[in-house]
Design an enzyme around this catalytic site. Structure first.
Site, short mmCIF file in Angstrom:
data_model
loop_
_atom_site.label_atom_id
_atom_site.label_comp_id
_atom_site.label_asym_id
_atom_site.label_seq_id
_atom_site.Cartn_x
_atom_site.Cartn_y
_atom_site.Cartn_z
N ASP A 131 -24.68 19.98 56.79
CA ASP A 131 -23.52 21.07 56.53
C ASP A 131 -22.48 20.36 55.44
OD1 ASP A 131 -21.62 23.09 58.63
OD2 ASP A 131 -21.96 22.85 56.91
C1 GLC Z 1 -20.40 25.50 55.71
C2 GLC Z 1 -20.75 26.40 56.68
C3 GLC Z 1 -22.29 26.43 57.07
C4 GLC Z 1 -22.84 26.99 55.59
C5 GLC Z 1 -22.40 25.51 54.47
C6 GLC Z 1 -22.97 26.17 53.20
O1 GLC Z 1 -19.13 25.01 55.65
O2 GLC Z 1 -20.76 25.46 57.96
O3 GLC Z 1 -22.93 27.13 57.61
O4 GLC Z 1 -24.18 27.36 55.34
O5 GLC Z 1 -20.97 25.17 54.12
O6 GLC Z 1 -22.11 26.93 52.96
#
Ligand code: GLC
Length: 729
Positions: free
Chosen positions: A225
């Site tokens: 993430d």
């Molecule tokens: C985030 C989210 C994830 C998302 C990623 C990119 O913090 O938890 O679901 O795809 O960042 O934006």
């Protein structure tokens, strides 16, 4: 492909390989040597990719129903429609991966991101996610199954340590991931922010290697993430292939770790090899660009709407009625939640009032309340007056922008006070009140008895206005069902005492008793139960038929539309286990099917059960022998038909040891040898008072190792060993 992968890998220097281990920015992998880069965008209900990691506005894209709405359709085909349309739109924009779907379980209704997830139930989540992912990847665009794993809250999400037992992990929080990974081979799996019983998920080798690779056989790419990596060399060793967003310092840290001998280059190659395989796949696959027909988006949204109440058939509305629409969401509807899933809807957003006036031009409007929650007596008075001059008042309430968002959990289940006050004031002058809820999860409804009809509209995308009008006027039948329980009180919820936990850790002390499993076990009446939803027509279930071959059971049910309108029924199949060695939920959803029937029509739905449908987890999947009840319901609390099947034990054989009880051995092949001895002993001591204890219960629950010790020579260690060997024969 493997030769070209190896060839590309060998052509890269160590520094170049390390450069591949993180993106070049927030959305793209780095092009290195002859290895091109690929693009990824959020998110589950539409494409989002800002120009920079923290830029706010993203390019316009279709805003689809959120996952909570898709799950509320209980229709695998609708999940496929969204996954397929989203993939096609991504393909048209040259995007290789969409960072979706999220399949985390709704542990608490306070979860800030619950609008973005599917259900409190792992089976429903897994089934809907399977259809979504297969359809998306059929367009030649990969998905990113997220957030792996046990990421069930927003509070302190980047550090909180999820303290969870193995059984709960396996039975509740992993199955949706397991189903999709084993049956769909998602191109990537996104690794969650949180800790899992100690290590960060991104440093958790058991999670990313032992479980994901060895046990489940996953061959795709693991991606962090965004910002979830702390010690990049440690994450490489644990099996994290790609860090996002790009971070050169971490790439360099890996280079130094290899050069200093702290990290083997082999481990780097394992990650880089998978990345190259993914990149070559993205570059070689034939994509199917396309766009979502607006009417399809609207239809899915309409089928996600859940009719919770309809006293006296107040709905559907009749255009001849004088209808007053009240509430600012009637002009600016809630179409999605906040955070990384947020889409900049292309082509505008349907306005409920305008869409209602297509059917019924004289619909009047009053704002009724301010979305900032400030009291406004003038707005309230205006709404009351308008309602008093109408035949029906339709009030749209819900959680305003920011009240349901990534990064923050809800503080409580309440609607803003001004909204509750409005419903009370309007219902004082108007008995025909329809309340429409526009929120991403359960809310408290102190005015429930004053609403004759009640619709739950999860954030269902930019076509929500037309979808709502279609349902209100009966152009579309409501056919949604709750994919989560609506509690009477927050205090009734399973993890009330343990959500969102403390400063460092959150304990999953409710274990497997999440959602309806909790309310069933505790005999708590929810406000609206899991699986609940009404239609404008009615249905009857009959002719429940079972055909069984061991643990494989086919179930068929005849469904008849007994009303005067077309409708869609959602047949739900719950399995109720016999008493077991483990405390088990009263029943668990293990099958469902949706069927559309005209008035008077009948149709048959089929559902299949397998070994996992009967199993629980105890150091492996165990099926205990016994009689299992199959329950066919309109909801988890409205069971229409029942049948039973006798299931033999299955799963890893129990290895008997000296620590197993005599009762355990009576269920083993050694029973014949023990039974006569025990019966003789109990007969001999009939009526004996043993300190007021129940001698039979005491003896039977005793581990066999203690029997010899306490038998005063009547029972020897050698006999104990004989019995253990016989039980394991
Ligand atoms: C985030 C989210 C994830 C998302 C990623 C990119 O913090 O938890 O679901 O795809 O960042 O934006």
């Amino acid at each position: 492909m493997s030769q070209s992968v190896e060839k590309l890998l060998r052509a890269l220097s160590l520094k170049e390989k390390c450069g591949l281990l993180s993106g070049v920015d927030a959305w793209n992998t780095r092009a290195v040597g002859d290895v091109p880069s690929i693009r990824m965008h959020d998110g589950p209900n539409g494409l989002r990719a800002t120009q920079g990691a923290l830029a706010l506005e993203s390019d316009p894209a279709t805003c689809f129903p959120t996952e909570s709405a898709v799950a509320s359709t209980w229709d695998r085909a609708r999940a496929a429609n969204v996954g397929g349309a989203l993939g096609a739109e991504a393909a048209a924009k040259g995007v290789n991966l969409v960072l979706a779907p999220g399949v985390n379980i709704k542990r608490s209704p306070l979860g800030g991101r619950n609008f973005e997830y599917m259900s409190e139930d792992p089976f429903l989540t897994g089934e809907m996610a399977k259809s979504y992912v297969n359809a998306m990847q059929d367009t030649g665009v990969g998905c990113s199954l997220k957030h792996f794993a046990v990421n069930n809250q927003e509070t302190n999400r980047m550090n909180i340590d999820a303290i969870i037992d193995d059984r709960t992990l396996r039975e509740i929080y992993l199955p949706a991931f397991e189903t999709v990974i084993k049956e769909c081979a998602p191109w990537t799996v996104m690794i969650a922010y949180n800790r899992l019983v100690g290590p960060l998920c991104t440093e958790n080798r058991w999670l990313m290697h032992d479980l994901l690779r060895e046990e489940w056989g996953y061959e795709g790419v693991t991606v962090s993430d965004w910002g979830a990596v702390s010690d990049r060399p440690a994450t490489v060793a644990a099996g994290l292939d790609l860090e996002m967003p790009g971070f050169v310092e971490h790439d360099d840290a890996v280079l130094r770790a290899v050069e200093s001998g702290k990290l083997s280059e082999e481990l780097v190659d394992v990650c880089v090899r998978r990345l190259i395989e993914l990149i070559l796949l993205c570059k070689s696959v034939n994509t199917k660009p396309g766009e979502c027909p607006p009417m399809l988006n609207r239809r899915i949204a309409a089928e996600s709407i859940v009719l919770l109440k309809n006293d006296g058939g107040l709905l559907p509305l009749i255009p001849a009625q004088r209808v007053c629409l009240i509430g600012p969401f009637g002009m600016q509807p809630i179409i999605q939640g906040g955070g990384s899933s947020r889409v900049n809807p292309s082509g505008g957003v349907d306005v409920p009032l305008e869409e209602m006036r297509v059917f019924d031009p004289p619909v009047t409007y009053a704002q009724g309340f301010r979305t900032d929650g400030a009291r406004d007596e003038a707005l309230l008075k205006e709404a009351v007056v308008a309602a008093s001059k109408s035949d029906v008042a339709v009030i749209i309430v819900g959680l305003p922008e920011g009240a349901q968002s990534e990064g923050v959990d809800r503080p409580d289940l309440a609607l803003p006070a001004v909204q509750n006050a409005l419903v009370d004031a309007v219902s004082a002058v108007q008995s025909n009140v329809v309340v429409v809820l526009m929120n991403g999860g359960p809310v408290l409804m102190p005015w429930l008895s004053k609403a004759r009809a009640l619709l739950m509209v999860y954030p269902c995308g930019q076509r929500v206005g037309g979808a709502l009008a279609d349902v209100l006027y009966g152009v579309k039948e409501p056919s949604g069902r709750l994919a989560e329980t609506f509690p009477e009180r927050l205090e009734d919820t399973p993890c009330f005492m343990d959500f969102p936990g403390g400063r460092h850790e959150v304990r999953y002390s409710e274990g497997v008793f999440v959602g309806y499993r909790w309310y069933d076990a505790r005999k708590i009446a929810p406000l609206f139960p899991f699986g609940h939803g009404l239609n404008y027509t009615s249905f009857a279930y009959s002719d429940l038929e079972i055909s069984q071959n061991g643990v494989d059971v086919d179930v068929s049910v005849k469904v008849t539309n007994t009303g005067r309108r077309v409708g869609r029924a959602v047949v739900q199949l719950y399995v109720a286990p016999p008493a077991a060695r483990q405390p088990r939920p009263v029943q668990e959803l293990k099958g469902f099917a949706k069927i559309r029937l005209g008035p008077g029509e009948s149709g048959t739905v089929h559902m299949t059960l397998n070994e996992r449908s009967f199993a629980y987890y105890d150091h492996g999947w165990v099926v205990e022998a016994g009689r299992y009840e199959l329950r066919v319901g309109f909801s988890s609390r409205n069971i229409a038909l029942k049948a039973s099947v006798d299931i033999a034990s299955a799963g890893p054989r129990h290895v008997y040891t000296r620590h197993d009880s005599l009762q355990d051995f009576l269920n083993s092949p050694a029973a014949g040898q023990i039974k006569p001895v025990l019966e003789g002993f109990f007969a001999q001591n009939e009526g004996q008072d043993l300190l007021g204890m129940d001698i039979k219960a005491i003896i039977l629950s005793m581990p066999i190792r203690a029997v010899a010790t306490l038998s005063g020579g009547a029972f020897t260690e050698a006999q104990t060993e004989d019995i253990i060997n016989l039980a394991n024969s």
